[in-house]
Scaffold this motif. Structure first.
Motif, PDB file in Angstrom:
ATOM      1  N   ALA A   1       0.825  -1.217   0.000  1.00 44.95           N
ATOM      2  CA  ALA A   1       0.000   0.000   0.000  1.00 44.95           C
ATOM      3  C   ALA A   1       0.852   1.257   0.000  1.00 44.95           C
ATOM      4  CB  ALA A   1      -0.930  -0.010   1.214  1.00 44.95           C
ATOM      5  N   LEU A   2       2.011   1.206   0.669  1.00 45.98           N
ATOM      6  CA  LEU A   2       2.852   2.391   0.774  1.00 45.98           C
ATOM      7  C   LEU A   2       3.860   2.510  -0.367  1.00 45.98           C
ATOM      8  CD1 LEU A   2       3.638   2.334   4.606  1.00 45.98           C
ATOM      9  CD2 LEU A   2       1.747   3.446   3.406  1.00 45.98           C
ATOM     10  N   THR A   3       3.953   1.485  -1.208  1.00 44.92           N
ATOM     11  CA  THR A   3       4.925   1.532  -2.306  1.00 44.92           C
ATOM     12  C   THR A   3       4.272   1.479  -3.685  1.00 44.92           C
ATOM     13  OG1 THR A   3       5.188  -0.886  -2.146  1.00 44.92           O
ATOM     14  CG2 THR A   3       6.753   0.490  -0.928  1.00 44.92           C
ATOM     15  N   LEU A   4       3.077   0.912  -3.798  1.00 44.06           N
ATOM     16  CA  LEU A   4       2.402   0.784  -5.094  1.00 44.06           C
ATOM     17  C   LEU A   4       1.337   1.866  -5.245  1.00 44.06           C
ATOM     18  CD1 LEU A   4       1.961  -3.095  -5.324  1.00 44.06           C
ATOM     19  CD2 LEU A   4       3.771  -1.669  -6.288  1.00 44.06           C
ATOM     20  N   PRO A   5       1.020   2.254  -6.477  1.00 43.24           N
ATOM     21  CA  PRO A   5       0.039   3.332  -6.681  1.00 43.24           C
ATOM     22  C   PRO A   5      -1.407   2.891  -6.557  1.00 43.24           C
ATOM     23  CG  PRO A   5       0.882   2.584  -8.794  1.00 43.24           C
ATOM     24  CD  PRO A   5       1.653   1.824  -7.741  1.00 43.24           C
ATOM     25  N   TYR A   6      -1.666   1.620  -6.293  1.00 42.92           N
ATOM     26  CA  TYR A   6      -3.034   1.127  -6.240  1.00 42.92           C
ATOM     27  C   TYR A   6      -3.624   1.313  -4.841  1.00 42.92           C
ATOM     28  CZ  TYR A   6      -1.060  -1.198 -10.312  1.00 42.92           C
ATOM     29  OH  TYR A   6      -0.405  -1.472 -11.483  1.00 42.92           O
ATOM     30  N   GLY A   7      -4.939   1.367  -4.791  1.00 44.47           N
ATOM     31  CA  GLY A   7      -5.628   1.514  -3.507  1.00 44.47           C
ATOM     32  C   GLY A   7      -7.063   1.051  -3.623  1.00 44.47           C
ATOM     33  N   ASN A   8      -7.753   1.017  -2.490  1.00 46.58           N
ATOM     34  CA  ASN A   8      -9.138   0.547  -2.452  1.00 46.58           C
ATOM     35  C   ASN A   8     -10.136   1.695  -2.435  1.00 46.58           C
ATOM     36  OD1 ASN A   8     -10.278  -2.000  -2.651  1.00 46.58           O
ATOM     37  ND2 ASN A   8     -10.969  -2.015  -0.526  1.00 46.58           N
ATOM     38  N   GLY A   9      -9.669   2.909  -2.691  1.00 46.71           N
ATOM     39  CA  GLY A   9     -10.575   4.053  -2.701  1.00 46.71           C
ATOM     40  C   GLY A   9     -11.695   3.941  -3.720  1.00 46.71           C
ATOM     41  N   PRO A  10     -11.409   3.552  -4.987  1.00 51.42           N
ATOM     42  CA  PRO A  10     -12.509   3.402  -5.958  1.00 51.42           C
ATOM     43  C   PRO A  10     -13.558   2.387  -5.531  1.00 51.42           C
ATOM     44  CG  PRO A  10     -10.392   3.483  -7.082  1.00 51.42           C
ATOM     45  CD  PRO A  10     -10.089   3.390  -5.607  1.00 51.42           C
ATOM     46  N   THR A  11     -13.135   1.318  -4.858  1.00 55.08           N
ATOM     47  CA  THR A  11     -14.107   0.323  -4.385  1.00 55.08           C
ATOM     48  C   THR A  11     -15.006   0.920  -3.313  1.00 55.08           C
ATOM     49  OG1 THR A  11     -12.299  -1.258  -4.692  1.00 55.08           O
ATOM     50  CG2 THR A  11     -14.318  -2.082  -3.707  1.00 55.08           C
ATOM     51  N   GLU A  12     -14.443   1.723  -2.420  1.00 53.42           N
ATOM     52  CA  GLU A  12     -15.257   2.391  -1.409  1.00 53.42           C
ATOM     53  C   GLU A  12     -16.240   3.357  -2.072  1.00 53.42           C
ATOM     54  OE1 GLU A  12     -15.298   1.674   1.668  1.00 53.42           O
ATOM     55  OE2 GLU A  12     -13.444   0.535   1.977  1.00 53.42           O
ATOM     56  N   GLY A  13     -15.816   3.998  -3.165  1.00 53.25           N
ATOM     57  CA  GLY A  13     -16.730   4.872  -3.888  1.00 53.25           C
ATOM     58  C   GLY A  13     -17.905   4.120  -4.481  1.00 53.25           C
ATOM     59  N   VAL A  14     -17.654   2.926  -5.005  1.00 55.36           N
ATOM     60  CA  VAL A  14     -18.746   2.095  -5.527  1.00 55.36           C
ATOM     61  C   VAL A  14     -19.709   1.726  -4.407  1.00 55.36           C
ATOM     62  CG1 VAL A  14     -19.284  -0.141  -6.559  1.00 55.36           C
ATOM     63  CG2 VAL A  14     -17.405   1.230  -7.462  1.00 55.36           C
ATOM     64  N   ASN A  15     -19.184   1.423  -3.219  1.00 52.70           N
ATOM     65  CA  ASN A  15     -20.048   1.091  -2.085  1.00 52.70           C
ATOM     66  C   ASN A  15     -20.920   2.270  -1.686  1.00 52.70           C
ATOM     67  OD1 ASN A  15     -19.193  -1.521  -1.923  1.00 52.70           O
ATOM     68  ND2 ASN A  15     -17.819  -1.221  -0.195  1.00 52.70           N
ATOM     69  N   THR A  16     -20.381   3.475  -1.759  1.00 57.77           N
ATOM     70  CA  THR A  16     -21.176   4.662  -1.440  1.00 57.77           C
ATOM     71  C   THR A  16     -22.346   4.803  -2.414  1.00 57.77           C
ATOM     72  OG1 THR A  16     -19.240   5.774  -0.523  1.00 57.77           O
ATOM     73  CG2 THR A  16     -21.107   7.162  -1.147  1.00 57.77           C
ATOM     74  N   LYS A  17     -22.092   4.576  -3.701  1.00 58.19           N
ATOM     75  CA  LYS A  17     -23.169   4.651  -4.686  1.00 58.19           C
ATOM     76  C   LYS A  17     -24.149   3.492  -4.516  1.00 58.19           C
ATOM     77  CE  LYS A  17     -20.163   6.986  -7.981  1.00 58.19           C
ATOM     78  NZ  LYS A  17     -19.441   6.921  -9.276  1.00 58.19           N
ATOM     79  N   THR A  18     -23.642   2.350  -4.047  1.00 59.68           N
ATOM     80  CA  THR A  18     -24.524   1.202  -3.819  1.00 59.68           C
ATOM     81  C   THR A  18     -25.555   1.507  -2.741  1.00 59.68           C
ATOM     82  OG1 THR A  18     -22.776  -0.326  -4.498  1.00 59.68           O
ATOM     83  CG2 THR A  18     -24.560  -1.224  -3.149  1.00 59.68           C
ATOM     84  N   LYS A  19     -25.180   2.277  -1.728  1.00 60.56           N
ATOM     85  CA  LYS A  19     -26.140   2.644  -0.685  1.00 60.56           C
ATOM     86  C   LYS A  19     -27.284   3.461  -1.269  1.00 60.56           C
ATOM     87  CE  LYS A  19     -22.512   2.708   2.849  1.00 60.56           C
ATOM     88  NZ  LYS A  19     -21.731   3.558   3.784  1.00 60.56           N
ATOM     89  N   ARG A  20     -26.976   4.369  -2.191  1.00 62.89           N
ATOM     90  CA  ARG A  20     -28.034   5.155  -2.835  1.00 62.89           C
ATOM     91  C   ARG A  20     -28.936   4.252  -3.656  1.00 62.89           C
ATOM     92  NH1 ARG A  20     -28.581   6.784  -7.883  1.00 62.89           N
ATOM     93  NH2 ARG A  20     -26.443   6.184  -8.390  1.00 62.89           N
ATOM     94  N   ILE A  21     -28.344   3.306  -4.390  1.00 62.99           N
ATOM     95  CA  ILE A  21     -29.142   2.387  -5.197  1.00 62.99           C
ATOM     96  C   ILE A  21     -30.052   1.547  -4.307  1.00 62.99           C
ATOM     97  CG2 ILE A  21     -28.996   0.376  -6.706  1.00 62.99           C
ATOM     98  CD1 ILE A  21     -26.413   1.541  -7.832  1.00 62.99           C
ATOM     99  N   ALA A  22     -29.526   1.054  -3.186  1.00 60.44           N
ATOM    100  CA  ALA A  22     -30.326   0.212  -2.284  1.00 60.44           C
ATOM    101  C   ALA A  22     -31.493   0.997  -1.695  1.00 60.44           C
ATOM    102  CB  ALA A  22     -29.439  -0.340  -1.175  1.00 60.44           C
ATOM    103  N   ARG A  23     -31.299   2.279  -1.404  1.00 59.80           N
ATOM    104  CA  ARG A  23     -32.405   3.088  -0.883  1.00 59.80           C
ATOM    105  C   ARG A  23     -33.477   3.318  -1.949  1.00 59.80           C
ATOM    106  NH1 ARG A  23     -27.922   6.234   1.187  1.00 59.80           N
ATOM    107  NH2 ARG A  23     -27.572   5.758   3.382  1.00 59.80           N
ATOM    108  N   GLN A  24     -33.066   3.461  -3.197  1.00 62.89           N
ATOM    109  CA  GLN A  24     -34.037   3.694  -4.257  1.00 62.89           C
ATOM    110  C   GLN A  24     -34.961   2.500  -4.449  1.00 62.89           C
ATOM    111  OE1 GLN A  24     -31.851   4.668  -7.788  1.00 62.89           O
ATOM    112  NE2 GLN A  24     -32.032   6.869  -7.451  1.00 62.89           N
ATOM    113  N   ILE A  25     -34.428   1.292  -4.334  1.00 60.34           N
ATOM    114  CA  ILE A  25     -35.238   0.098  -4.595  1.00 60.34           C
ATOM    115  C   ILE A  25     -35.534  -0.645  -3.307  1.00 60.34           C
ATOM    116  CG2 ILE A  25     -34.517  -0.194  -6.987  1.00 60.34           C
ATOM    117  CD1 ILE A  25     -32.380  -2.053  -6.132  1.00 60.34           C
ATOM    118  N   HIS A  26     -35.661   0.085  -2.203  1.00 62.82           N
ATOM    119  CA  HIS A  26     -35.966  -0.545  -0.915  1.00 62.82           C
ATOM    120  C   HIS A  26     -37.313  -1.255  -1.012  1.00 62.82           C
ATOM    121  CE1 HIS A  26     -36.096  -1.217   3.385  1.00 62.82           C
ATOM    122  NE2 HIS A  26     -37.302  -0.674   3.415  1.00 62.82           N
ATOM    123  N   GLY A  27     -37.362  -2.493  -0.566  1.00 55.37           N
ATOM    124  CA  GLY A  27     -38.573  -3.279  -0.654  1.00 55.37           C
ATOM    125  C   GLY A  27     -38.550  -4.263  -1.807  1.00 55.37           C
TER     126      GLY A  27
END
Length: 513
Positions: A473-499
């Motif tokens: 993590a401290l030497t390579l340019p990759y990270g899990n930030g984009p995955t966390e961003g997808v999870n944030t958008k997933t919460k919005r999607i789940a609220r839209q189709i609740h039920g």
């Protein structure tokens, strides 16, 4: 209406129906009806591919088209049923008009694409409400069926992926999302977050070389079993978050040091006395060689509670400053302090009248409570351990000038706070990936273990347990930030189709992006 005028109208309003021959357009008030027929060209048999122009019969198809002038458009098309010339093939077939009339569809291709676009963004009920305003009538179930008919993207085999879990039902059910960490495209959504499920998916994708993840031991084990040669990359945000938690615990443990700089009193009452007694109860058996687990069993306390008291080398480390929120009296604290210094016997009622003339809008009881807590006698307003820790962890360029002065005064209260501030600044520099950060991290861990900061020692032990992933993590340019961003958008999607948020529907919307 003349045919010539209709053809001119087709080129402007009904350009999407140009493959058809429009014969008439009727205004029926709430809707516009377009009557058309197919051209007299040959059509291809859908089974054998042989062209045919021999007509067996005619029938009418009725489909909806995109609205015009805020009104629904209905297209009635006379289509031909043709005879297949190939012996042994199907006897007859109905001609289709690609791009306009598709098999078994009740909407034109362009209207179907608009319905899918709205359903993709808004799903069921919300999509139906918007489409109703646009003069397109359909049910929420039809909108969801249209959504599920959108084909999922098929991307290339990923080389670097990010995996993270998200809640289907918090504290009960979780799923796993997999993305391409280089292009940020969604690749797949797994129905749970177990090691077996992720291991099976990774075995189906042997081209994966780098996996970005959080501190989950489950994911780490699945990656080791499926792709032992793959590089695991820890999430830098989680590493920094763990350091923040350790720093906050150290700030709380040294409240008796830095609180004296502000003149803020520690808790000194029944709760403080109970804390001191419990500290002695726990440290007495620990000093005799009793283990943490046995000590917790004897005192009937939680193991984490025993660990927390065991880290404090003196009972004062367990005492905290009071937690005060911002008050309406804060802007007038200097006036109160000055008046009470000049006349210690001044009545609170007189002080209330004075600050009320200066703009105070609170009541007399609020002023009484403020003075009784001792907040009017300190050199400056009280700060909480969390606020102090936040100043330690904030980028120096983002701090105001007065915060720099206060931070310097607080960190100089004791050697441990000075060392903590230095270690935080040094570790923050490691979060920018660089090939030499692995050796620098080793040096940082040695420095952290050499100081008397027990909570920071616990943080370093966590780094050592997952050292290879942290080094990546401290030497390579990759990270899990984009995955966390997808999870944030997933919460919005789940609220839209609740039920109606079944896993199949939710997975489809996530992968559509």
């Amino acid at each position: 209406m003349r045919v010539k005028d209709v053809n001119e109208l087709v080129q402007t309003v009904f350009s999407g129906l140009s493959p058809l021959i429009i014969e008439d357009v009727v205004d029926e008030g709430e809707r516009v009806v377009v009557r058309a027929r197919t051209p007299q060209d040959t059509a291809v048999c859908p089974v054998c591919g042989a062209p045919s122009g021999r007509v067996h019969g005619y029938h009418w198809r009725t489909v909806a088209d995109v609205p015009v002038d805020g009104r629904r458009v209905v297209v009635r098309v006379r289509v031909r049923r043709l005879v297949c010339p190939t012996r042994g093939c199907r006897h007859t077939f109905r001609e289709q008009v690609p791009g306009v009339l598709e098999r078994y569809q009740r909407r034109t291709a362009r209207l179907a694409s608009q319905v899918k676009a709205v359903a993709k963004e808004l799903a069921g009920r919300a999509g139906v409400r918007l489409l109703a305003i646009l003069a397109v009538g359909l049910s929420r179930h039809t909108a969801l069926r249209a959504l599920l008919r959108i084909p999922l993207p098929t991307g290339r085999e990923p080389r670097v992926i990010g995996v993270d879990d998200f809640a289907l039902r918090r504290r009960h059910r979780y799923a796993t999302v997999v993305i391409d960490a280089e292009t940020h495209e969604r690749i797949d959504v797994l129905p749970d977050r177990t090691a077996d499920t992720l291991e099976a998916w990774l075995r189906e994708h042997p081209g994966v070389e780098v996996v970005c993840r959080d501190g989950s031991a489950t994911y780490a084990e699945a990656i080791r079993r499926a792709l032992p040669d793959a590089v695991q990359v820890a999430d830098r945000w989680h590493v920094w978050h763990n350091l923040c938690e350790a720093a906050l615990s150290e700030v709380k443990a040294h409240s008796s040091c830095w609180a004296t700089v502000l003149g803020a009193p520690l808790y000194d009452g029944p709760r403080a006395q109970t804390t001191r007694e419990r500290w002695h109860q726990i440290h007495d058996p620990l000093d005799q060689g009793v283990g943490l687990l046995e000590c917790a069993r004897r005192l009937q306390l939680a193991l984490n509670t025993v660990k927390r008291y065991a880290r404090a080398d003196q009972p004062e480390r367990m005492l905290l400053v009071p937690k005060y929120r911002a008050s309406l009296v804060d802007p007038y604290r200097e006036h109160l302090r000055k008046r009470r210094t000049e006349d210690p016997a001044v009545a609170v009622k007189h002080l209330h009248e004075e600050i009320k003339a200066l703009g105070f809008t609170g009541c007399l009881n609020l002023l009484h409570k403020y003075i009784n807590q001792g907040r009017a006698d300190t050199d400056r307003s009280h700060i909480s351990p969390r606020r102090f820790a936040r100043m330690l962890l904030t980028r120096p360029d983002n701090l105001k000038a007065e915060h720099h002065e206060l931070l310097a005064k607080l960190t100089a209260a004791c050697p441990e706070m000075t060392q903590l501030a230095t270690l935080i600044r040094d570790f923050a520099q490691l979060l920018k990936p660089h090939p030499g950060n692995a050796d620098a991290l080793t040096h940082w861990i040695d420095q952290a273990r050499a100081v008397d900061l027990p909570h920071l020692h616990s943080f370093t032990r966590g780094l050592e347990r997952d050292r290879d992933a942290v080094n990546s993590a401290l030497t390579l340019p990759y990270g899990n930030g984009p995955t966390e961003g997808v999870n944030t958008k997933t919460k919005r999607i789940a609220r839209q189709i609740h039920g109606r948020a079944g896993f199949t529907l939710l997975r489809h919307r996530i992968l559509l992006g």
